[in-house]
Enzyme design. Structure first.
Site, short mmCIF file in Angstrom:
data_model
loop_
_atom_site.label_atom_id
_atom_site.label_comp_id
_atom_site.label_asym_id
_atom_site.label_seq_id
_atom_site.Cartn_x
_atom_site.Cartn_y
_atom_site.Cartn_z
N GLU A 1 48.78 33.38 42.46
CA GLU A 1 48.31 32.19 41.74
C GLU A 1 49.43 31.16 41.59
OE1 GLU A 1 48.96 32.18 37.33
OE2 GLU A 1 46.85 32.72 37.42
N ASP B 1 41.37 32.79 43.42
CA ASP B 1 41.81 31.44 43.03
C ASP B 1 43.06 31.04 43.80
OD1 ASP B 1 43.27 33.38 41.56
OD2 ASP B 1 43.66 31.99 39.92
#
Length: 465
Positions: free
Chosen positions: A76, A129
């Site tokens: 991330e 993500d």
């Protein structure tokens, strides 16, 4: 001769570092409000603090982003850094982060989610993500620096988008999985949903039918979650099933994934992007709900805390950038200028320079709020590499001061796209040579898209001086 060699090498080095859109871009989006007190210098200061406090050089040109435990890095954080450095036109850092990402991929070619320092996997397999942010950052990089150097951003973006499609979207349902090895209809994470990216992925890879379905399903899951749990405003839960119900598989997450906390808090930011870039009605509806919750239910941005039950009651205690900034982004679609301006100022004044999550997100939010997190014009064009009907397409002069001549097949459609992504001129060719007058257009980088009736196209860049 030696001097000439060094001069050429120097000029090539300069060329390799040049960018299409220097920072700050300071764009005004086609939809929504812009904060009156916005200033790209705020984004610059946030970026400098982020880079100084969280970026560390490894060997061989690699860079990593330090996590809460500074000896660790998560995928991330690498992807957030790729977004920031691409928009900041910081090529050296961008390339180093992307090389680090690629050094640490699993068999599906997505990054293992946690790494010890500069090497050594300690958390295996992907977090979706990160893939979404990294893939979109590669699209921005292709716009910034083209794909003719050591890294082919375009082909890398296409490969990563394909991996997301194959491994991180549930087959047949279009539900985004939270990782390449788990999840889907039984457990998903709404804060990963990035419908604006999906639309860009579809255009970039000529696969809009698929990615538009993923975007549509994202809003279905969001609305299911809000309805199923009688939520106030846009307070989605951290984790849920595609039905909107709480997931029985979320037991190992904080609060069993049932609250609006540090996962869900990013949702207003991601959804606001879809409205600002594409004018999505679903994004507008959600963003206004989120903004009105703060403005009306809480009485303003100063009263935001770091956690809520879905019914709107308080579960958190801290006033921080993760929550304030995401709601500030939602306020760009909230139709209340005073509230947006107050939200911007509130975020600006928060000072958490040593908090990885809070400060990184503050920087990303500030880029969006100041017009520096934009949809690249190339992201709305087909980037397929081919010659139309096996013909060569050329244009000259380039750069130009006013007029360009385009050599393209007869009966092609020529579209001129402005630096903001708008089509400013479109016509059918009636010969193989077409002159277009750009005298009244502002200086900048424009894109010329030539397409045929089979929907195949080729895109060229032209600089207008």
């Amino acid at each position: 001769m030696k001097n000439l060699f060094f001069l050429i090498a120097f000029l090539l080095a300069i060329e390799s570092q040049s960018q299409t859109q220097p920072f700050p871009a300071g764009k005004v989006y086609g939809n929504g409000l812009m904060a009156v007190p916005r200033n790209s210098q705020d984004a610059q200061i946030n970026y400098d603090t982020w880079k100084n406090n969280f970026v560390e050089a490894c060997s061989n040109g690699r860079y990593r982003v330090k996590f809460d435990n500074s000896a660790e890095t998560v995928s991330e954080g690498i992807a957030y850094g790729m977004l920031l450095s691409a928009y900041k036109a910081d090529k050296t850092l961008f390339d180093g982060l992307w090389l680090y990402y690629k050094d640490n991929v699993n068999s599906n070619k997505v990054m293992n989610w946690k790494i010890s320092g500069c090497s050594g996997t300690i958390g295996y397999n992907g977090a979706t993500d990160a893939e979404l942010d990294a893939a979109f950052a590669l699209i921005v990089a292709d716009f910034q620096w083209a794909s003719t150097g050591a890294i082919n951003y375009k082909s890398d973006a296409t490969a990563l988008i394909t991996a997301i499609k194959n491994y991180e979207v549930e087959a047949n349902t279009y539900v985004l999985k939270p990782g390449d090895q788990f999840g889907g209809s039984q457990i998903t994470n709404i804060s990963y949903f990035s419908p604006a990216y999906y639309r860009a992925f579809g255009d970039f890879t000529n696969d809009s039918a698929f990615w538009n379905q993923v975007a549509a399903r994202a809003y279905t899951v969001i609305n299911n979650n809000l309805t199923q749990n009688n939520a106030v405003g846009g307070l989605v839960s951290d984790w849920c099933e595609a039905s909107g119900a709480y997931s029985s598989q979320a037991g190992n997450y904080a609060n069993a994934g049932k609250l609006y906390t540090y996962d869900a808090a990013r949702t207003p930011w991601r959804i606001a992007v879809d409205y600002l870039w594409y004018g999505s009605p679903d994004a507008k509806t959600y963003s206004k709900k989120a903004s009105d919750f703060v403005r009306i239910n809480l009485g303003g941005t100063a009263n935001i805390k770091d956690g809520y039950n879905q019914n709107g009651t308080l579960s958190g205690q801290w006033h921080n950038a993760t929550f304030v900034g995401a709601f500030a982004c939602a306020a760009m679609a909230g139709e209340n200028q005073t509230h947006l301006d107050a939200s911007y100022t509130d975020l600006k004044n928060l000072n958490e320079p040593n908090s990885y999550f809070n400060h990184t997100l503050k920087t990303l939010y500030s880029f969006l709020l100041t017009g520096n997190f934009y949809l690249p014009p190339t992201a709305v064009l087909s980037n397929e590499n081919f010659d139309i009907e096996k013909s060569t397409v050329t244009l000259f002069p380039n750069p130009s001061t006013d007029r360009i001549t385009i050599s393209a097949p007869w009966q092609s459609t020529i579209s001129i796209i402005s630096p903001s992504g708008s089509i400013i001129h479109q016509q059918k060719t009636i010969s193989e040579s077409t002159e277009i007058n750009l005298t009244n257009q502002a200086s900048g980088v424009y894109f010329v898209k030539i397409s045929n009736d089979d929907f195949k196209s080729v895109t060229k860049k032209v600089i207008l001086k």
